[in-house]
Scaffold this active site. Sequence first.
Site, short mmCIF file in Angstrom:
data_model
loop_
_atom_site.label_atom_id
_atom_site.label_comp_id
_atom_site.label_asym_id
_atom_site.label_seq_id
_atom_site.Cartn_x
_atom_site.Cartn_y
_atom_site.Cartn_z
N ASN A 10 -13.44 9.37 -6.58
CA ASN A 10 -13.49 10.36 -5.51
C ASN A 10 -13.18 9.64 -4.19
OD1 ASN A 10 -14.45 12.01 -3.35
ND2 ASN A 10 -15.64 13.19 -4.84
N HIS A 12 -12.77 10.86 -1.21
CA HIS A 12 -13.57 11.36 -0.07
C HIS A 12 -14.90 10.61 0.01
CE1 HIS A 12 -15.17 14.03 2.94
NE2 HIS A 12 -16.20 14.32 2.16
N ASP A 69 -25.40 8.89 -10.22
CA ASP A 69 -25.42 10.01 -11.16
C ASP A 69 -26.43 11.00 -10.60
OD1 ASP A 69 -24.51 11.39 -13.43
OD2 ASP A 69 -26.27 10.79 -14.57
N GLY A 149 -20.41 22.84 -7.44
CA GLY A 149 -21.45 22.85 -8.48
C GLY A 149 -22.43 24.00 -8.31
#
Length: 193
Positions: A10, A12, A69, A149
């Site tokens: 990712n 960003h 995570d 999400g």
Amino acid sequence: MRELVFATNNTHKTEEVKQLLAGQYQVLNLKDIGCDTDIPETGNTFAENARLKTSFVETHYQMDCFADDSGLEVEALNNAPGIYSARYAGQRGDRENLELVLKNMEGITNRKARFKTVVSLVQQNQHYFFEGVINGTLREKASGAEGFGYDPIFVPDGYDITFAEMSMAQKNEISHRAQAMRKLISFLKSATL
């Protein structure tokens, strides 16, 4: 300047961390080190999955590394989806995952939930963990267009809007990931003094 790998693709996220650690570390992501492996997340906890990623980079690239995570834990669903948050509906798909949580919560009055992040850092062959948690409740319908999400159904404690109704800057002030990353960054800055 010392190099530190963020075990993510990712860009960003990588740019955000680069700015936070500017002048102390050169932050690289998986692409930067030539890693195109989809590192398996086969652990039973967020900490285990984060450590699997850092251990992979340490073993195969001999570089200091950190990884995260995270997921949603819903009290009434025995803390599901938990480590399976990204693939709760069987495969990756934000909309399908969110809809399955809403379906499984139909008729349930206990709407308590929390987002949790664990960051694993391996530095000079030592492992460290940093955790962030934000408690809240789940809405019965999605609202808001920001985030991703489960953000459209999660209302953090002390607020009356979902993560998806907040600006990215507002969410980043309070989120589980921001909490864990602040702890990591504080640790890294103190280690370089």
